[in-house]
Design a protein around this motif. Structure first.
Motif, mmCIF file in Angstrom:
data_model
loop_
_atom_site.group_PDB
_atom_site.id
_atom_site.type_symbol
_atom_site.label_atom_id
_atom_site.label_comp_id
_atom_site.label_asym_id
_atom_site.label_seq_id
_atom_site.Cartn_x
_atom_site.Cartn_y
_atom_site.Cartn_z
ATOM 1 N N MET A 1 0.850 -1.199 0.000
ATOM 2 C CA MET A 1 0.000 0.000 0.000
ATOM 3 C C MET A 1 0.882 1.244 0.000
ATOM 4 N N GLU A 2 0.635 2.158 -0.888
ATOM 5 C CA GLU A 2 1.422 3.378 -0.997
ATOM 6 C C GLU A 2 1.028 4.344 0.108
ATOM 7 N N PRO A 3 2.015 4.795 0.969
ATOM 8 C CA PRO A 3 1.661 5.714 2.038
ATOM 9 C C PRO A 3 1.240 7.063 1.498
ATOM 10 N N GLN A 4 0.166 7.613 2.051
ATOM 11 C CA GLN A 4 -0.348 8.899 1.619
ATOM 12 C C GLN A 4 -0.032 9.947 2.676
ATOM 13 N N ASN A 5 0.491 11.077 2.226
ATOM 14 C CA ASN A 5 0.857 12.155 3.125
ATOM 15 C C ASN A 5 -0.348 13.052 3.333
ATOM 16 N N LEU A 6 -0.973 12.922 4.515
ATOM 17 C CA LEU A 6 -2.125 13.746 4.849
ATOM 18 C C LEU A 6 -1.764 14.892 5.780
ATOM 19 N N THR A 7 -0.479 15.090 6.044
ATOM 20 C CA THR A 7 -0.055 16.037 7.060
ATOM 21 C C THR A 7 0.461 17.348 6.499
ATOM 22 N N GLY A 8 0.921 17.349 5.297
ATOM 23 C CA GLY A 8 1.517 18.551 4.733
ATOM 24 C C GLY A 8 3.001 18.661 4.980
ATOM 25 N N ILE A 9 3.588 17.777 5.814
ATOM 26 C CA ILE A 9 5.019 17.807 6.050
ATOM 27 C C ILE A 9 5.700 16.853 5.078
ATOM 28 N N SER A 10 6.967 17.108 4.826
ATOM 29 C CA SER A 10 7.683 16.307 3.839
ATOM 30 C C SER A 10 8.736 15.399 4.450
ATOM 31 N N GLU A 11 9.062 15.615 5.744
ATOM 32 C CA GLU A 11 10.114 14.809 6.338
ATOM 33 C C GLU A 11 10.005 14.802 7.863
ATOM 34 N N PHE A 12 10.621 13.769 8.459
ATOM 35 C CA PHE A 12 10.786 13.683 9.901
ATOM 36 C C PHE A 12 12.262 13.888 10.230
ATOM 37 N N TYR A 13 12.543 14.051 11.518
ATOM 38 C CA TYR A 13 13.919 14.246 11.967
ATOM 39 C C TYR A 13 14.276 13.161 12.967
ATOM 40 N N LEU A 14 15.257 12.341 12.611
ATOM 41 C CA LEU A 14 15.726 11.277 13.491
ATOM 42 C C LEU A 14 16.833 11.826 14.391
ATOM 43 N N LEU A 15 16.626 11.744 15.694
ATOM 44 C CA LEU A 15 17.585 12.302 16.645
ATOM 45 C C LEU A 15 18.721 11.346 16.969
ATOM 46 N N GLY A 16 18.575 10.086 16.611
ATOM 47 C CA GLY A 16 19.648 9.130 16.845
ATOM 48 C C GLY A 16 19.741 8.692 18.291
ATOM 49 N N LEU A 17 20.880 8.058 18.625
ATOM 50 C CA LEU A 17 21.079 7.531 19.968
ATOM 51 C C LEU A 17 21.789 8.503 20.896
ATOM 52 N N SER A 18 22.522 9.452 20.340
ATOM 53 C CA SER A 18 23.296 10.361 21.179
ATOM 54 C C SER A 18 23.484 11.684 20.466
ATOM 55 N N ASP A 19 23.551 12.759 21.269
ATOM 56 C CA ASP A 19 23.815 14.094 20.730
ATOM 57 C C ASP A 19 25.294 14.441 20.789
ATOM 58 N N ASP A 20 26.094 13.572 21.391
ATOM 59 C CA ASP A 20 27.516 13.844 21.571
ATOM 60 C C ASP A 20 28.261 13.615 20.258
ATOM 61 N N PRO A 21 28.880 14.643 19.676
ATOM 62 C CA PRO A 21 29.588 14.455 18.409
ATOM 63 C C PRO A 21 30.754 13.476 18.517
ATOM 64 N N GLU A 22 31.354 13.373 19.710
ATOM 65 C CA GLU A 22 32.504 12.490 19.870
ATOM 66 C C GLU A 22 32.112 11.011 19.798
ATOM 67 N N LEU A 23 30.839 10.736 20.052
ATOM 68 C CA LEU A 23 30.380 9.351 20.009
ATOM 69 C C LEU A 23 29.957 8.901 18.616
ATOM 70 N N GLN A 24 29.841 9.837 17.682
ATOM 71 C CA GLN A 24 29.328 9.487 16.358
ATOM 72 C C GLN A 24 30.227 8.485 15.636
ATOM 73 N N SER A 25 31.538 8.719 15.661
ATOM 74 C CA SER A 25 32.451 7.793 14.989
ATOM 75 C C SER A 25 32.452 6.432 15.663
ATOM 76 N N LEU A 26 32.351 6.429 16.998
ATOM 77 C CA LEU A 26 32.311 5.160 17.728
ATOM 78 C C LEU A 26 31.032 4.386 17.400
ATOM 79 N N LEU A 27 29.894 5.092 17.367
ATOM 80 C CA LEU A 27 28.627 4.449 17.025
ATOM 81 C C LEU A 27 28.656 3.912 15.600
ATOM 82 N N PHE A 28 29.271 4.665 14.686
ATOM 83 C CA PHE A 28 29.348 4.225 13.287
ATOM 84 C C PHE A 28 30.127 2.916 13.191
#
Length: 306
Positions: A1-28
């Motif tokens: 089934m094709e999802p239909q956008n009834l909200t008017g927004i075009s995207e969501f924002y994924l915050l991930g597991l941590s806001d710490d930039p130093e952890l990004q390479s470790l998480l990757f």
């Protein structure tokens, strides 16, 4: 089934597991390693089962399908997360988010139904060993896999059709590393009480029925094992289903833990708990079966020698 956008927004924002930039390479590096281990481990199980004639049995046929489902399960979330970490691109398109949520429902339900089918296979093998080859014929095995897929597809489409009818506000932030279906309804602006009730109903039907089937199968299995007079016979019968029982406890234990964490704790802690359910469990399944199964270990040795 094709999802239909009834909200008017075009995207969501994924915050991930941590806001710490130093952890990004470790998480990757961590999640890239887990993903490669999971894919390679499950592929080895599939190749070992398909290449070894001794493993052309219903139990290993279902195991190879479970491994294929685990590959799909982890591939639904981790690759997109790795891209987001590497490029620092957090937004995900509305259609992409619903598609990811749909596949999450599909493979989660597929894992549950395959575990139920494998429990039934163990039930027949232990309780009716003389009629096992007659009951678990190739036609029935193929039919069980087909029904498992169709039921999982139905569950996925019913749930995602509800989510697609919900209205979201602008700048929707999802406190997770993927479009967690359990969090999408809580982020909606419109009234979701009816959809929440329906979602719990689907959980009871598509999740509760497999759990009941597994519990019933193991009640019958334990009853049959207790009737065995010799200690060696009891141990052999129990060791036959020990790997499957461990995988069942891991799958449903982490699933319940992820649900409770998202309900009673912060959303970010719930996202960390979801890692166990969506990432760690598919990685551990091939290790559990390969380390506790002599036939799998022999087949893997023969496969690696080639």
């Amino acid at each position: 089934m094709e999802p239909q956008n009834l909200t008017g927004i075009s995207e969501f924002y994924l915050l991930g597991l941590s806001d710490d930039p130093e952890l990004q390479s470790l998480l990757f590096e961590l999640f890239l390693s887990i993903y490669l281990i999971t894919v390679c481990g499950n592929l080895l199980i599939i190749l070992a089962v398909s290449s070894d004639p001794h493993l052309h049995t219903p139990m290993y046929f279902f195991l190879s399908n479970l491994s294929l489902s685990d590959i799909g399960f982890i591939s639904t979330t981790v690759p997109n997360m790795l891209v987001n970490i590497h490029t620092q691109r957090i937004p995900i398109a509305y259609e992409g988010c619903l598609t990811q949520a749909s596949f999450t429902y599909l493979f989660a339900c597929l894992d549950g139904t395959f575990l139920t089918v494998m429990a039934y296979d163990q039930l027949v093998a232990i309780c009716q060993p003389l009629h096992y080859t007659i009951i678990m014929n190739s036609r029935l095995c193929g039919l069980l896999v087909l029904v498992s897929f169709l039921v999982s597809l139905l569950d996925s489409q019913l749930n995602i059709s509800m989510v697609s009818q919900v209205t979201f506000c602008s700048d929707v932030e999802i406190p997770s590393f993927f479009c967690d279906p359990s969090q999408l309804l809580s982020l909606a602006c419109s009234d979701t009480s009816t959809y929440t009730i329906l979602m719990y109903f689907f959980v009871v039907i598509f999740g509760g029925v497999p759990v009941f089937g597994i519990l019933y199968s193991y009640m019958q299995i334990i009853s049959s094992i207790l009737k065995v007079s010799s200690t060696g016979g009891r141990y052999k019968a129990f060791s036959t289903c020990s790997s499957h029982l461990l995988v069942v406890c891991l799958f449903y234990g982490t699933g319940i833990g992820e649900y409770l964490s998202s309900s009673i704790s912060s959303a970010r802690k719930g996202a960390v708990a979801s890692v166990m359910y969506t990432v760690v469990t598919p990685m551990l399944n091939p290790f559990i079966y390969s380390l506790r199964n002599k036939d799998i270990k022999k087949a893997l040795r023969r496969l690696l020698r080639r």
